[in-house]
Design a protein around this motif. Structure first.
Motif, PDB file in Angstrom:
ATOM      1  N   MET A  72      28.831  17.905 -22.602  1.00 22.25           N
ATOM      2  CA  MET A  72      27.933  17.387 -21.586  1.00 22.25           C
ATOM      3  C   MET A  72      26.683  16.783 -22.241  1.00 22.25           C
ATOM      4  O   MET A  72      26.257  15.703 -21.850  1.00 22.25           O
ATOM      5  N   ALA A  73      26.142  17.475 -23.217  1.00 20.13           N
ATOM      6  CA  ALA A  73      24.963  16.966 -23.924  1.00 20.13           C
ATOM      7  C   ALA A  73      25.302  15.668 -24.657  1.00 20.13           C
ATOM      8  O   ALA A  73      24.470  14.754 -24.723  1.00 20.13           O
ATOM      9  N   GLU A  74      26.525  15.589 -25.179  1.00 24.65           N
ATOM     10  CA  GLU A  74      26.943  14.378 -25.877  1.00 24.65           C
ATOM     11  C   GLU A  74      27.009  13.201 -24.911  1.00 24.65           C
ATOM     12  O   GLU A  74      26.615  12.085 -25.255  1.00 24.65           O
ATOM     13  N   ALA A  75      27.488  13.441 -23.710  1.00 23.61           N
ATOM     14  CA  ALA A  75      27.568  12.369 -22.706  1.00 23.61           C
ATOM     15  C   ALA A  75      26.171  11.867 -22.358  1.00 23.61           C
ATOM     16  O   ALA A  75      25.946  10.657 -22.231  1.00 23.61           O
ATOM     17  N   CYS A  76      25.238  12.778 -22.233  1.00 29.24           N
ATOM     18  CA  CYS A  76      23.861  12.404 -21.922  1.00 29.24           C
ATOM     19  C   CYS A  76      23.271  11.573 -23.061  1.00 29.24           C
ATOM     20  O   CYS A  76      22.658  10.529 -22.822  1.00 29.24           O
ATOM     21  N   GLU A  77      23.482  12.016 -24.278  1.00 28.19           N
ATOM     22  CA  GLU A  77      22.956  11.292 -25.442  1.00 28.19           C
ATOM     23  C   GLU A  77      23.582   9.900 -25.550  1.00 28.19           C
ATOM     24  O   GLU A  77      22.888   8.916 -25.825  1.00 28.19           O
ATOM     25  N   LEU A  78      24.889   9.802 -25.325  1.00 32.94           N
ATOM     26  CA  LEU A  78      25.559   8.498 -25.379  1.00 32.94           C
ATOM     27  C   LEU A  78      25.025   7.550 -24.305  1.00 32.94           C
ATOM     28  O   LEU A  78      24.799   6.364 -24.572  1.00 32.94           O
ATOM     29  N   ALA A  79      24.791   8.064 -23.103  1.00 33.78           N
ATOM     30  CA  ALA A  79      24.257   7.220 -22.029  1.00 33.78           C
ATOM     31  C   ALA A  79      22.854   6.739 -22.370  1.00 33.78           C
ATOM     32  O   ALA A  79      22.509   5.583 -22.130  1.00 33.78           O
ATOM     33  N   ARG A  80      22.037   7.603 -22.957  1.00 28.40           N
ATOM     34  CA  ARG A  80      20.676   7.196 -23.344  1.00 28.40           C
ATOM     35  C   ARG A  80      20.715   6.157 -24.470  1.00 28.40           C
ATOM     36  O   ARG A  80      19.958   5.183 -24.444  1.00 28.40           O
ATOM     37  N   ARG A  81      21.610   6.359 -25.432  1.00 24.82           N
ATOM     38  CA  ARG A  81      21.726   5.388 -26.522  1.00 24.82           C
ATOM     39  C   ARG A  81      22.220   4.044 -26.001  1.00 24.82           C
ATOM     40  O   ARG A  81      21.755   2.980 -26.430  1.00 24.82           O
ATOM     41  N   LEU A  82      23.163   4.081 -25.060  1.00 27.88           N
ATOM     42  CA  LEU A  82      23.654   2.846 -24.445  1.00 27.88           C
ATOM     43  C   LEU A  82      22.521   2.129 -23.717  1.00 27.88           C
ATOM     44  O   LEU A  82      22.346   0.914 -23.864  1.00 27.88           O
ATOM     45  N   ALA A  83      21.724   2.861 -22.957  1.00 29.55           N
ATOM     46  CA  ALA A  83      20.596   2.258 -22.238  1.00 29.55           C
ATOM     47  C   ALA A  83      19.606   1.641 -23.216  1.00 29.55           C
ATOM     48  O   ALA A  83      19.100   0.533 -22.983  1.00 29.55           O
ATOM     49  N   ASP A  84      19.329   2.326 -24.317  1.00 30.17           N
ATOM     50  CA  ASP A  84      18.403   1.782 -25.317  1.00 30.17           C
ATOM     51  C   ASP A  84      18.955   0.506 -25.949  1.00 30.17           C
ATOM     52  O   ASP A  84      18.220  -0.459 -26.177  1.00 30.17           O
ATOM     53  N   MET A  85      20.262   0.489 -26.209  1.00 26.68           N
ATOM     54  CA  MET A  85      20.891  -0.691 -26.802  1.00 26.68           C
ATOM     55  C   MET A  85      20.841  -1.869 -25.823  1.00 26.68           C
ATOM     56  O   MET A  85      20.523  -2.997 -26.208  1.00 26.68           O
ATOM     57  N   ILE A  86      21.117  -1.599 -24.563  1.00 27.74           N
ATOM     58  CA  ILE A  86      21.057  -2.656 -23.547  1.00 27.74           C
ATOM     59  C   ILE A  86      19.630  -3.177 -23.426  1.00 27.74           C
ATOM     60  O   ILE A  86      19.412  -4.390 -23.309  1.00 27.74           O
ATOM     61  N   GLU A  87      18.656  -2.280 -23.483  1.00 25.57           N
ATOM     62  CA  GLU A  87      17.258  -2.694 -23.412  1.00 25.57           C
ATOM     63  C   GLU A  87      16.905  -3.641 -24.555  1.00 25.57           C
ATOM     64  O   GLU A  87      16.256  -4.672 -24.357  1.00 25.57           O
ATOM     65  N   ARG A  88      17.359  -3.313 -25.764  1.00 24.45           N
ATOM     66  CA  ARG A  88      17.096  -4.195 -26.915  1.00 24.45           C
ATOM     67  C   ARG A  88      17.760  -5.557 -26.718  1.00 24.45           C
ATOM     68  O   ARG A  88      17.168  -6.597 -27.022  1.00 24.45           O
ATOM     69  N   LEU A  89      18.981  -5.572 -26.207  1.00 27.53           N
ATOM     70  CA  LEU A  89      19.660  -6.835 -25.925  1.00 27.53           C
ATOM     71  C   LEU A  89      18.894  -7.645 -24.885  1.00 27.53           C
ATOM     72  O   LEU A  89      18.753  -8.865 -25.003  1.00 27.53           O
ATOM     73  N   ARG A  90      18.393  -6.958 -23.873  1.00 22.90           N
ATOM     74  CA  ARG A  90      17.665  -7.637 -22.791  1.00 22.90           C
ATOM     75  C   ARG A  90      16.413  -8.322 -23.322  1.00 22.90           C
ATOM     76  O   ARG A  90      16.073  -9.428 -22.926  1.00 22.90           O
ATOM     77  N   PHE A  91      15.711  -7.659 -24.261  1.00 22.53           N
ATOM     78  CA  PHE A  91      14.502  -8.260 -24.815  1.00 22.53           C
ATOM     79  C   PHE A  91      14.815  -9.525 -25.610  1.00 22.53           C
ATOM     80  O   PHE A  91      13.953 -10.395 -25.745  1.00 22.53           O
TER      81      PHE A  91
END
Length: 57
Positions: A1-20
Motif C-alpha cells: 500500500m505504501a508503495e502504491a502511494c509512493e508511485l502515485a506521488r512520483r508519477l504526479a511529480d513527473m507529470i508536473e515536470r512535464l507540464r512545466f
C-alpha cells in the motif's frame, strides 16, 4: 500500500515536470488533469493507510 502511494506521488511529480516544459494549450491542460488525478490517487491511498492504522490501534 505504501508503495502504491509512493508511485502515485512520483508519477504526479513527473507529470508536473512535464507540464512545466509544455507550452500552454490542450496538452498542458491534459497534463494538469493527469497530475491532479495522480495526486488524488496518492491522497486516497494515504487515507486508506491511515484508516487501517486507526482501526488496528
Amino acid at each position: 500500500m505504501a508503495e502504491a502511494c509512493e508511485l502515485a506521488r512520483r508519477l504526479a511529480d513527473m507529470i508536473e515536470r512535464l507540464r512545466f516544459c509544455t507550452p500552454e494549450g490542450d496538452q498542458a491542460q491534459t497534463l494538469r488533469i493527469a497530475e491532479g488525478m495522480a495526486r488524488s490517487v496518492a491522497d486516497a491511498v494515504s487515507d486508506v493507510m491511515r484508516s487501517r492504522r486507526t482501526h488496528v490501534a
